[in-house]
Design an enzyme around this catalytic site. Structure first.
Site, PDB file in Angstrom:
ATOM      1  CD  GLN A  88      -2.849  -0.806  -0.216  1.00 13.87           C
ATOM      2  OE1 GLN A  88      -3.549   0.176  -0.415  1.00 13.87           O
ATOM      3  NE2 GLN A  88      -2.721  -1.770  -1.114  1.00 13.87           N
ATOM      4  CG  HIS A 137     -50.985  15.532   2.533  1.00 18.52           C
ATOM      5  ND1 HIS A 137     -50.637  16.774   2.093  1.00 18.52           N
ATOM      6  CD2 HIS A 137     -49.885  14.739   2.352  1.00 18.52           C
ATOM      7  CE1 HIS A 137     -49.377  16.764   1.665  1.00 18.52           C
ATOM      8  NE2 HIS A 137     -48.910  15.522   1.808  1.00 18.52           N
ATOM      9  CG  HIS A 196      -1.580   2.341  -3.932  1.00 20.40           C
ATOM     10  ND1 HIS A 196      -2.062   2.292  -5.212  1.00 20.40           N
ATOM     11  CD2 HIS A 196      -2.019   1.220  -3.321  1.00 20.40           C
ATOM     12  CE1 HIS A 196      -2.771   1.185  -5.375  1.00 20.40           C
ATOM     13  NE2 HIS A 196      -2.754   0.509  -4.242  1.00 20.40           N
ATOM     14  CG  ASP A 250      -5.312  -3.693  -4.244  1.00 18.88           C
ATOM     15  OD1 ASP A 250      -6.362  -3.224  -3.778  1.00 18.88           O
ATOM     16  OD2 ASP A 250      -4.181  -3.267  -3.951  1.00 18.88           O
ATOM     17  CD  GLU A 275      -8.456   2.152   0.488  1.00 16.94           C
ATOM     18  OE1 GLU A 275      -8.825   2.168  -0.700  1.00 16.94           O
ATOM     19  OE2 GLU A 275      -7.337   2.567   0.855  1.00 16.94           O
ATOM     20  CG  HIS A 276      -7.090  -1.897   1.692  1.00 16.31           C
ATOM     21  ND1 HIS A 276      -6.594  -0.685   1.245  1.00 16.31           N
ATOM     22  CD2 HIS A 276      -7.733  -2.449   0.636  1.00 16.31           C
ATOM     23  CE1 HIS A 276      -6.926  -0.517  -0.023  1.00 16.31           C
ATOM     24  NE2 HIS A 276      -7.616  -1.568  -0.427  1.00 16.31           N
TER      25      HIS A 276
END
Length: 427
Positions: free
Chosen positions: A255, A415, A258, A356, A322-323
């Site tokens: 990661q 109504h 990235h 991934d 996230e992960h």
């Protein structure tokens, strides 16, 4: 990675801060580009493509000939790998289909719910330091399964004015209807307002850098939906002495490579494991082609020693990764009690990179703590639910009086009248 030993709970918020700029730092730039694209369309988009991507393009739409040429540049081995991944992603997302829900809530009152595709979707595929053709699979496959009619893809061109061949191959394989060589804020602005080349869409999908993330959030102010706020990638690993330190280090680095603004965190009850992982990171880091990027991300990252699994879980739920990789002697405890995570990876032989690429789950996930409220992309992301109701004469008599009483109590006479006029006719 900075090692933090037994931090107090009151320190967690500071320790767990992401290495991201604030929205305020970025929003001014995003607003300026949005305004320009809204007023000037394609010329503004071309201007920012030249400025940010360093290439001037007359035509940004990818032709059929370009796609054919790109297919020829992709090796057979990679094609087979992409096809395997597509098969697994298709299998997992097809299984997410749900049948129509039909209920008679009262005698003569039928209610049902059906899902319909979002007809016009825009996919954003990063293509800068890493051409993420895998993200094409993650977005186009469920869009195709859902039945979206227009699946548009934007991705930034390289210095030669081209999109990576694997992105074009995968887009063609997955039924993308239009591919455009535009990236960054200008692509999101194009999706938001529409230009001569970029169609306006109903919903924008895909990860990106901090500028793209803020641009997507700004798009929602102009009536365009987004999948989620998905910015720089992040990973949290919880591990103890039963974990393999070299595996843990490899996951953290996967990661970290990235981007420089990515963040990875190791949480452990074992100081010995933290030390082993730190040593492994240094060994593995030097062998990476993206060593400079990964090093910057590692500098933003932390190893945190905690007293016990309960404290580890509390800290992880506070972070909302996230992960999330679980590699402990007590995996079931974390699996059963995790509340905030985009996607969970369990055991020594489940690397985050499997999700991934090819396990079948989706890798477009909420970052920056948004997993506390957002799901990752799934089949439902490309559909919307429509409710229907049909009431018979008996049905309006069954619930009519309740409607009249409630409407009158809220002071909404029209109504009430809409029901009363029908009940009167049925007497």
């Amino acid at each position: 990675m900075k090692t933090i030993l037994n931090p107090l709970k009151k320190e967690w918020k500071k320790i767990l801060e992401r290495p991201t700029k604030t929205v305020d730092d970025i929003e001014k730039t995003v607003n300026q580009i949005f305004d320009d694209v809204k007023r000037n369309g394609d010329p503004a988009v071309h201007k920012y493509t030249a400025l940010f991507d360093g290439v001037s393009l007359v035509n940004t739409v990818v032709s059929e000939q370009e796609v054919k040429e790109a297919i020829g540049f992709v090796s057979e081995e990679l094609k087979e790998a992409i096809q395997l991944a597509k098969a697994n992603i298709t299998k997992f997302h097809t299984a997410q289909k749900t049948e129509k829900i039909h209920v008679e809530t009262a005698e003569g009152v039928s209610c049902w719910q059906e899902k319909r595709p979002i007809n016009k979707v825009g996919l954003y595929i990063p293509g800068g330091t890493a051409p993420l053709f895998s993200t094409v699979l993650m977005l186009a496959v469920p869009a195709q399964i859902a039945g979206c009619k227009e699946i548009v893809l934007c991705s930034p061109p390289n210095k030669e004015g081209k999109i990576h061949p694997a992105i074009l191959y995968t887009a063609n394989l997955c039924g993308v209807t239009k591919i455009i060589k535009v990236g960054g804020i200008q692509a999101i602005a194009g999706y938001t307002f529409g230009t001569e080349t970029i169609p306006q869409v109903y919903k924008i999908f895909g990860p990106g850098n901090q500028f793209v993330t803020v641009a997507k959030q700004l798009a929602t102010k102009h009536g365009v939906a987004i999948d989620m706020p998905a910015g720089p990638s992040e990973l949290l690993v919880v591990a103890d002495d039963t974990a393999n330190a070299s595996y843990v280090a490899s996951d953290l680095l996967s990661q970290a490579e990235h981007g420089a603004d990515s963040q990875v965190i190791l949480v452990s009850t074992s100081k010995n494991l933290i030390d082993e992982v730190s040593s492994e990171i240094q060994k593995q880091l030097l062998a990476l082609p993206r060593v400079e990027i990964a090093t910057k991300a590692i500098d933003n990252s932390k190893s945190i020693l905690v007293e016990n699994d309960e404290e580890a879980l509390d800290l992880i739920n506070e972070y909302g990764p996230e992960h999330f990789i679980v590699c402990t002697n007590n995996n079931d405890y974390f699996i059963d009690n995790i509340e905030n995570a985009g996607s969970v990876f369990i055991g020594n032989y489940t690397p985050e990179s499997a999700g991934d690429y090819a396990s079948g789950t989706n890798h477009t996930l909420p970052t920056n703590g948004f997993s506390k409220a957002y799901s990752g992309v799934n089949l439902d992301s490309f559909t919307k639910s429509i409710t229907f109701q049909e009431i018979s004469k008996k049905g309006i008599q069954t619930i009519g009086n309740a409607i009249e009483l409630m409407a009158e109590a809220e002071g909404l006479q029209a109504h009430k009248n809409a029901v009363s006029i029908r009940l009167k006719d049925l007497k």
